[in-house]
Scaffold this active site. Structure first.
Site, short mmCIF file in Angstrom:
data_model
loop_
_atom_site.label_atom_id
_atom_site.label_comp_id
_atom_site.label_asym_id
_atom_site.label_seq_id
_atom_site.Cartn_x
_atom_site.Cartn_y
_atom_site.Cartn_z
N HIS A 1 31.16 22.73 70.24
CA HIS A 1 29.93 22.40 69.51
C HIS A 1 29.74 20.89 69.45
O HIS A 1 30.68 20.13 69.69
CB HIS A 1 29.98 22.96 68.09
CG HIS A 1 29.71 24.44 68.02
ND1 HIS A 1 30.69 25.37 68.27
CD2 HIS A 1 28.57 25.13 67.75
CE1 HIS A 1 30.17 26.59 68.14
NE2 HIS A 1 28.88 26.47 67.83
N LYS B 1 29.28 18.98 63.75
CA LYS B 1 29.66 20.26 63.12
C LYS B 1 30.86 20.05 62.20
O LYS B 1 31.82 19.37 62.57
CB LYS B 1 29.98 21.30 64.19
CG LYS B 1 30.28 22.68 63.60
CD LYS B 1 30.20 23.78 64.64
CE LYS B 1 30.56 25.13 64.05
NZ LYS B 1 29.63 25.57 63.00
P1 NAD Z 1 22.64 20.15 59.11
O1 NAD Z 1 23.69 19.33 58.43
O2 NAD Z 1 21.78 19.52 60.14
O3 NAD Z 1 21.67 20.79 57.98
C1 NAD Z 1 22.08 21.25 56.72
C2 NAD Z 1 21.00 20.86 55.74
O4 NAD Z 1 21.28 21.48 54.46
C3 NAD Z 1 20.95 19.34 55.51
O5 NAD Z 1 19.61 18.87 55.65
C4 NAD Z 1 21.45 19.21 54.09
O6 NAD Z 1 20.93 18.07 53.41
C5 NAD Z 1 20.94 20.52 53.49
N1 NAD Z 1 21.51 20.79 52.18
C6 NAD Z 1 22.74 20.45 51.69
N2 NAD Z 1 22.82 20.78 50.40
C7 NAD Z 1 21.63 21.35 50.05
C8 NAD Z 1 21.12 21.88 48.84
N3 NAD Z 1 21.86 21.89 47.70
N4 NAD Z 1 19.86 22.39 48.83
C9 NAD Z 1 19.11 22.37 49.95
N5 NAD Z 1 19.54 21.86 51.13
C10 NAD Z 1 20.79 21.36 51.17
O7 NAD Z 1 23.40 21.41 59.72
P2 NAD Z 1 22.86 22.48 60.79
O8 NAD Z 1 23.34 22.11 62.14
O9 NAD Z 1 21.38 22.71 60.58
O10 NAD Z 1 23.68 23.76 60.34
C11 NAD Z 1 23.58 24.28 59.03
C12 NAD Z 1 24.49 25.51 58.92
O11 NAD Z 1 24.02 26.54 59.79
C13 NAD Z 1 25.96 25.25 59.32
O12 NAD Z 1 26.79 26.02 58.49
C14 NAD Z 1 26.00 25.75 60.76
O13 NAD Z 1 27.29 26.10 61.19
C15 NAD Z 1 25.09 26.94 60.64
N6 NAD Z 1 24.52 27.46 61.91
C16 NAD Z 1 24.45 28.81 62.01
C17 NAD Z 1 23.86 29.39 63.11
C18 NAD Z 1 23.74 30.89 63.15
O14 NAD Z 1 23.16 31.45 64.12
N7 NAD Z 1 24.24 31.59 62.11
C19 NAD Z 1 23.32 28.59 64.12
C20 NAD Z 1 23.39 27.19 63.99
C21 NAD Z 1 23.98 26.63 62.85
#
Ligand code: NAD
Length: 270
Positions: free
Chosen positions: A157, A161
C-alpha cells in the site's frame, strides 16, 4: 422514491473525496452533509470543491451529530475509534452506516456489531471491491484443495497507510483459515526477523510493504514442494471502493437493522 440523503465522514480524506464523487454521481443518492475532525483544515470548504467536482453547496463541518440530522445513511472511511463512536450515533438514529475503516480491534468490532442490534443497518468490510470479494471465495477453495501447501499473503500500500497488515490481507488470511478449518489468530505469522527457525507447517504468513502511491495490491501464494500458485488483485483507483460503498447504501436501504458485510451485498454467501 425520494433520494437517500448520505452523510460523508472523513470528507477531507483520500476515501472521503472518492465517496463524495461516487454519491454525487449516483442517481437516487444526494450528498446531504460532509464532516471531518473539528481541527481539520478542510472545515468550511465546499465538499464538491474538495472532491474536485465543483461546488455542491455542502459545507464540510466538524460536528458529526449535526451532520447526521436529516441523513438516511452515513459512509465512513475514517479511523477505528471514530467508527465505533459513529456506529453508536447510527444505532440510536436507525441509520444505514457503511464502514470501510480498517485496523479495528476485536473489542472495537464488537462495539460496532452491537450498533447493528441497536437499530442501525451496518455494512462493514475491509474491502468494498467486487474483485477482492470474489478472490476471498477462490482463496477459501484453494486452501481447502491444497492442504500441504504453505500459504503466504503479501500486500503493498501507499506510504500514508497507518495499519498493517491491511484489512484485506486479514480477510484473505481468514478465508484461507476457513478453507483449512483452522483458527487464524493462533496460526498467523505476522513478521519474520532474525533466527526464526524453519517455517511452522500449516501457518499463514503475512508481509506488508509500504511505498509510493500504491492504492492496494494483494497476492496470496500457495507454495508446494514442486509447484506454486499465486493469485493477485491490484486496486487501480479508489473509485472502485467508493462504488462498492454506494452499492452497499442502496442495498442496505431494503434490509432490516443488522450487521452485514460486502459478501451479503454482492450475494456471494451460499
Ligand atoms: P485518510 O487519512 O486519507 O482519511 C481519513 C479521514 O478521516 C481524514 O480526513 C481524517 O481527518 C478523518 N477523521 C479523523 N477523525 C475524524 C473524526 N473524528 N470525524 C470525522 N473525520 C475524521 O485515510 P484513507 O486513505 O481515506 O483511509 C481511511 C480508512 O479507510 C483507513 O482505515 C483505510 O485503511 C480504509 N480503507 C478501506 C477500504 C475498503 O475498501 N474497506 C479502502 C480504502 C481505504
Amino acid at each position: 422514491m425520494t433520494d437517500l440523503r448520505v452523510a460523508i465522514a472523513g470528507a477531507g480524506g483520500r476515501m472521503g473525496a472518492a465517496n463524495i464523487r461516487a454519491v454525487a454521481a449516483t442517481p437516487g443518492l444526494i450528498v446531504h452533509s460532509a464532516f471531518d475532525r473539528p481541527d481539520s483544515a478542510t472545515i468550511g470548504r465546499d465538499a464538491g470543491d474538495l472532491a474536485g467536482i465543483g461546488p455542491l453547496g455542502v459545507v464540510v463541518g466538524g460536528d458529526a451529530e449535526a451532520a447526521l440530522v436529516g441523513a438516511d445513511a452515513l459512509i465512513d472511511f475514517t479511523a477505528p475509534a471514530v467508527s465505533v463512536f459513529l456506529s453508536e450515533l447510527a444505532g440510536a438514529r436507525g441509520l444505514i452506516h457503511i464502514i470501510g475503516t480498517t485496523g479495528c480491534s476485536r473489542e472495537e468490532d464488537w462495539s460496532i456489531q452491537k450498533a447493528g442490534s441497536a437499530g442501525a443497518r451496518i455494512v462493514k468490510a475491509g474491502n468494498f471491491s467486487l474483485g477482492v470479494n470474489v478472490l476471498l471465495g477462490l482463496v477459501r477453495q484453494a486452501a481447502r484443495a491444497l492442504p500441504g501447501f504453505d500459504i503466504e499473503i503479501v500486500e503493498m500500500h501507499h506510504n500514508k497507510k497507518v495499519d498493517a497488515p491491511s484489512g484485506t490481507a486479514l480477510m484473505l488470511g481468514q478465508a484461507a483459515a476457513d478453507g483449512r478449518s483452522i483458527d487464524l489468530d493462533s496460526n498467523s505469522v505476522r513478521s519474520r526477523d532474525g533466527h526464526t527457525g524453519a517455517r511452522v507447517p500449516g501457518s499463514i504468513g503475512f508481509q506488508a510493504l509500504r511505498g509510493g502511491a500504491v492504492v492496494g495490491d494483494h497476492t496470496v501464494m500457495f507454495a508446494g514442494e514442486t509447484e506454486r500458485i499465486e493469485i493477485t488483485h491490484r486496486a487501480q483507483d479508489r473509485g472502485m471502493f467508493a462504488a462498492g460503498a454506494v452499492q452497499a447504501v442502496i442495498w442496505a436501504a431494503d434490509q432490516p437493522a443488522g450487521f452485514y458485510d460486502m459478501a451479503d451485498v454482492l450475494g456471494l454467501k451460499q
